[in-house]
Design a protein around this motif. Structure first.
Motif, short mmCIF file in Angstrom:
data_model
loop_
_atom_site.label_atom_id
_atom_site.label_comp_id
_atom_site.label_asym_id
_atom_site.label_seq_id
_atom_site.Cartn_x
_atom_site.Cartn_y
_atom_site.Cartn_z
N PHE A 190 32.26 34.02 -35.68
CA PHE A 190 32.67 35.26 -36.34
C PHE A 190 31.52 36.25 -36.44
O PHE A 190 31.72 37.46 -36.28
CB PHE A 190 33.23 34.96 -37.74
N ALA A 213 33.11 39.30 -34.50
CA ALA A 213 33.88 40.09 -35.45
C ALA A 213 33.55 41.58 -35.29
O ALA A 213 32.70 42.13 -35.99
CB ALA A 213 33.60 39.64 -36.88
N ASN A 252 39.21 43.12 -32.71
CA ASN A 252 39.18 41.76 -32.18
C ASN A 252 39.74 40.74 -33.16
O ASN A 252 39.53 39.54 -33.02
CB ASN A 252 37.73 41.38 -31.82
N TYR A 253 40.51 41.21 -34.15
CA TYR A 253 41.00 40.32 -35.21
C TYR A 253 41.88 39.21 -34.65
O TYR A 253 41.78 38.05 -35.05
CB TYR A 253 41.78 41.11 -36.26
N HIS A 254 42.78 39.55 -33.71
CA HIS A 254 43.71 38.56 -33.18
C HIS A 254 42.96 37.38 -32.55
O HIS A 254 43.33 36.22 -32.76
CB HIS A 254 44.63 39.20 -32.13
N ASP A 282 41.41 35.20 -35.36
CA ASP A 282 42.44 34.41 -36.04
C ASP A 282 42.90 33.25 -35.16
O ASP A 282 43.10 32.13 -35.63
CB ASP A 282 43.61 35.31 -36.41
#
Length: 365
Positions: free
Chosen positions: A323, A327, A331-333, A336
């Motif tokens: 992360f 991060a 790029n959240y998907h 997760d």
């Protein structure tokens, strides 16, 4: 020799090493050659320096950094104090989002660390550094050779990737071969705006006009050859990219704009959901994502009989480290998905740990 062994009588060892360096009796040892697998299946050679060589190289780097930080240009980000990959990524994003960039040259230098010319490297350093002791040390490290499977072989080109001094020498080499030349080229030859962001031997160029980009690419190939390095023509690409690329390509029926990779991220032309305005998405490179998940999964299988608390500490460090680098906005998907896949891999490892573990549910996990 290990660091722990060298630490016994450290002061006396360092005084002796210091004296040998200044008397000229210090002798560099061949680097130990080893290999690591790249994501495309090829091997990358690394040179592991002997312990005393690492100490002397680090001391030289500390001295030379002070000198060269006055010279290096602002678009160079690799292995410099106070600079990072994220700074380089942000600079690329700002150039494309806020400047006149319609074309991107995604450049790849073929085996840079293995093809650096010793002659040119020593000339570049001598152009700025007058201390003959420093010049002799650099000459020793470049020409001392490598040891592989117990056999010594000479090195006529290249600087060992993995040596403490190599990143600084790479920056010095590219400062003269690329950076200063780019500064002059865009002032003398470019009709429109030209931008460059470089991290070590990895760099991206942004152009306002296609003819500038094509002329620069040709000139760059000739420039590289002159100094013993070359572009990888299979991976170096000029692509249409920027705020008008989506519409322009749609009108011509060319499909979506191509993407380019830089420092672990794929850069994608996109439109924001809330207002349809142009943006640059940055997603973790898919192949690197899959490789990371696969490696962590294999390591979890190896660790599945360790105490749960120890497994948890290790997984937390892996996820936090991932992360910390990946991060970035947009790029959240991927993040997760990474967290979920690692948790499921841990669950599978725990279920195989014992008969009792087979009853462990995802909800409990």
């Amino acid at each position: 020799m290990t660091w722990a062994e060298y630490g016994e009588g450290l002061e006396d060892r360092l005084i002796d090493l210091h004296g040998r360096v200044h008397r000229g009796s210090y002798r560099a040892q061949p680097s130990l050659r080893t290999y690591i697998l790249k994501t495309d299946g090829r091997k990358r050679s690394l040179g592991i320096a002997a312990l005393e060589d690492k100490i002397v190289q680090l001391a030289v780097v500390w001295v030379l950094q002070v000198v060269y930080e006055e010279d290096f240009l602002g678009f160079s980000y690799g292995f410099r104090p106070g600079r990072s990959q994220h700074g380089a990524l942000d600079a690329v994003w700002v150039a494309i989002m806020q400047r006149k960039v319609n074309w991107v040259l995604d450049a790849d230098v073929r085996g840079f660390f293995d093809s650096v010319s010793h002659k040119w490297m020593e000339e570049f350093v001598a152009h700025r550094i007058g201390d003959q002791r420093i010049l002799r040390l650099i000459h020793k490290w470049l020409t001392v050779g490598v040891s592989e499977d117990g056999k010594w072989s000479s090195t006529v080109v290249g600087t060992p990737q993995g040596a403490t001094v190599s990143p600084l020498l790479a920056n010095v080499y590219l400062h003269y071969v690329l950076d200063l030349w780019v500064e002059g080229w865009r002032k003398r030859h470019a009709r429109g705006e030209v931008y460059i962001v470089r991290y070590a031997d990895d760099f991206v160029m942004g152009f306002q006009h296609r003819d500038d980009a094509e002329a620069f690419q040709y000139a760059l190939e000739q420039r590289m050859k002159k100094f013993g390095v070359e572009l990888n023509t299979e991976k170096t690409r000029l692509i249409e990219f920027g705020r008008f690329a989506i519409d322009n390509r749609a009108k011509r029926g060319d499909g979506k704009p191509e993407t380019f990779d830089f420092l672990g991220f794929s850069h994608i032309c996109a439109s924001r959901r809330k207002d349809g305005r142009f943006t640059v998405l940055r997603r973790t490179i898919a192949e690197r994502f899959r490789t990371k998940v696969r490696n962590v999964t294999q390591e979890l299988k190896r660790r599945r009989h360790e105490p749960l608390s120890e497994q948890g500490k290790w997984i937390r460090s892996v996820v936090r480290g991932y992360f910390n680098y990946h991060a970035v906005p947009g790029n959240y998907h991927t993040l997760d998905q990474f967290k979920t896949l690692i948790a499921r891999a841990w669950l599978r490892a725990l279920r195989r740990r014992s008969h009792k573990g087979r009853g462990l549910t995802w909800a409990r996990m």
